[in-house]
Design a protein around this motif. Structure first.
Motif, short mmCIF file in Angstrom:
data_model
loop_
_atom_site.label_atom_id
_atom_site.label_comp_id
_atom_site.label_asym_id
_atom_site.label_seq_id
_atom_site.Cartn_x
_atom_site.Cartn_y
_atom_site.Cartn_z
N ARG A 72 0.85 -1.20 0.00
CA ARG A 72 0.00 0.00 0.00
C ARG A 72 0.89 1.25 0.00
O ARG A 72 1.84 1.34 0.77
CB ARG A 72 -0.92 0.03 1.21
N GLY A 73 0.57 2.17 -0.86
CA GLY A 73 1.20 3.48 -0.87
C GLY A 73 0.20 4.51 -0.41
O GLY A 73 -0.98 4.47 -0.81
N ARG A 74 0.64 5.45 0.43
CA ARG A 74 -0.27 6.44 0.97
C ARG A 74 0.39 7.82 0.98
O ARG A 74 1.51 7.97 1.48
CB ARG A 74 -0.70 6.08 2.39
N ASN A 104 -7.38 -3.90 4.85
CA ASN A 104 -7.04 -3.18 6.09
C ASN A 104 -6.73 -4.16 7.22
O ASN A 104 -5.78 -3.97 7.98
CB ASN A 104 -8.19 -2.27 6.49
N MET A 105 -7.53 -5.21 7.33
CA MET A 105 -7.30 -6.21 8.37
C MET A 105 -5.95 -6.91 8.18
O MET A 105 -5.26 -7.22 9.15
CB MET A 105 -8.43 -7.25 8.38
N ILE A 278 -4.78 0.93 17.11
CA ILE A 278 -5.16 0.88 15.69
C ILE A 278 -6.52 1.54 15.48
O ILE A 278 -6.73 2.28 14.52
CB ILE A 278 -5.16 -0.57 15.19
N ASN A 279 -7.44 1.28 16.40
CA ASN A 279 -8.76 1.89 16.31
C ASN A 279 -8.67 3.41 16.37
O ASN A 279 -9.38 4.12 15.63
CB ASN A 279 -9.64 1.35 17.45
N SER A 280 -7.80 3.94 17.22
CA SER A 280 -7.66 5.39 17.34
C SER A 280 -7.02 6.01 16.09
O SER A 280 -7.43 7.07 15.63
CB SER A 280 -6.81 5.73 18.57
N SER A 281 -6.02 5.31 15.54
CA SER A 281 -5.31 5.87 14.39
C SER A 281 -6.08 5.72 13.08
O SER A 281 -5.98 6.58 12.20
CB SER A 281 -3.94 5.21 14.25
N VAL A 285 -13.73 0.61 13.46
CA VAL A 285 -14.09 -0.37 14.48
C VAL A 285 -13.89 -1.80 13.99
O VAL A 285 -14.00 -2.75 14.77
CB VAL A 285 -15.56 -0.19 14.93
N LEU A 286 -13.58 -1.94 12.70
CA LEU A 286 -13.40 -3.28 12.14
C LEU A 286 -12.19 -4.00 12.74
O LEU A 286 -12.09 -5.22 12.65
CB LEU A 286 -13.24 -3.21 10.63
N VAL A 287 -11.27 -3.25 13.34
CA VAL A 287 -10.08 -3.87 13.92
C VAL A 287 -10.44 -4.79 15.08
O VAL A 287 -9.70 -5.72 15.41
CB VAL A 287 -9.10 -2.77 14.40
#
Length: 317
Positions: A72-74, A104-105, A278-281, A285-287
């Motif tokens: 992934r590039g961002r 993402n997962m 991870i949820n904060s960043s 909520v899928l994490v």
């Protein structure tokens, strides 16, 4: 054919099927690993206009999952991202819909597994230390010498009667205020001390109950044979207690495994703390889905191990 002969035949048949399934999975996995595209094929698909050549606003994440690659590039400045997965000899772009959520997962998984490693390690070492200490506490509590039984009973009462979270905070925050010599800077060590002391109290009661459940005639016979109290405990009583200890100790282990999530409150990067980070960043909520699955897998594995141990020791009863 008798029922006794049929049972081994069924077991052998299931074993053959299991071996075939495992072999098929390994073959498919090997083929997928051989035909997966190299990581460079994925990276070169990222658009040139997204890449910040200065490097200040561009990040690139790559993971090799043996049977497939993902990259992934961002661009942080424009909030654009481009994700590719290489599998079955193909490079597939996955930026939208369910595949993007699954991607993402996959990017979260390494961090979650790292947190799970800390969770498992803390659970195992604190349980081992707790069980070791609990043997002496249990024997001390049932001792007829009050100078030994009273302190052991007080210890068990205190650690069973106060919340584990309070004990964790006391070890990590309060002890340094009482004396600098008691300071524990390492968060894992502080958590280990708190959990080991707490586990010892609970396991002591389990061991005490198991020992006292053995018929008193065993003590009398051992005494008649000339065995000392220590020899009776070591050679006669404690070996017979193993079978009765396994189910409650297994339950305690599973409870500790879940209670370890409390260490996230002292910022130790266990599975729960990593999930919350991870949820904060990511604001997703899928994490929590892969995190709960990892917890379930760990719990299922150790439950299976303890069930096998229980069956192993049951042959002696």
């Amino acid at each position: 054919m008798s029922s006794q002969n049929k049972k081994p035949a069924r077991v052998n048949s299931r074993l053959r099927v299991a071996c075939i399934v495992v072999a098929a999975i390994l073959v498919i996995g090997a083929v997928m690993a051989l035909v997966k595209p190299p990581m460079s094929d994925l990276v070169e698909r990222i658009p040139e206009e997204m890449v910040d050549r200065a490097g200040a606003n561009y990040s690139q994440t790559e993971y090799n999952y043996l049977i497939f690659n993902i990259a992934r590039g961002r661009n942080v400045r424009t909030a654009e991202s481009d994700t590719y997965i290489g599998i079955f000899g193909m490079v597939i772009q996955i930026n939208d819909g369910f595949p993007a959520k699954l991607a993402n997962m996959l990017f979260w998984l390494p961090a979650l597994l790292s947190g799970a490693r800390i969770t498992i390690s803390l659970t195992i070492v604190s349980m081992l230390a707790g069980v070791f200490l609990s043997v002496f506490l249990a024997l001390g509590k049932i001792s007829k010498i009050k100078l030994i039984s009273k302190p052991c009973s007080a210890y068990i009462f205190f650690f069973r009667g106060t919340p584990l979270l309070m004990q964790l905070f006391f070890v990590y925050y309060a002890l340094p205020m009482m004396s600098t010599a008691l300071t524990i800077n390492d968060k894992f060590t502080a958590a280990f001390v708190a959990f080991a002391l707490n586990n010892a109290a609970y396991c002591a009661e389990i061991i005490r109950a198991a020992i006292q459940s053995i018929d008193k005639g065993q003590f009398e016979v051992s005494h008649a044979l000339g065995l000392t109290y220590a020899q009776t405990m070591r050679l006669v009583i404690i070996p017979q207690s193993f079978r009765r200890l396994i189910p409650p100790v297994a339950n305690e282990f599973i409870m500790v495994l879940k209670d370890v999530s409390l260490v996230s409150l002292i910022a130790l990067s266990d599975l729960t703390h990593t999930t919350r980070s991870i949820n904060s960043s990511s604001s997703s909520v899928l994490v929590f889905i892969p995190a709960m699955i990892i917890y379930l897998v760990i719990t299922a594995f150790f439950t299976f191990v303890f069930n096998r141990l229980e069956k192993r020791f049951s042959v002696y009863q």
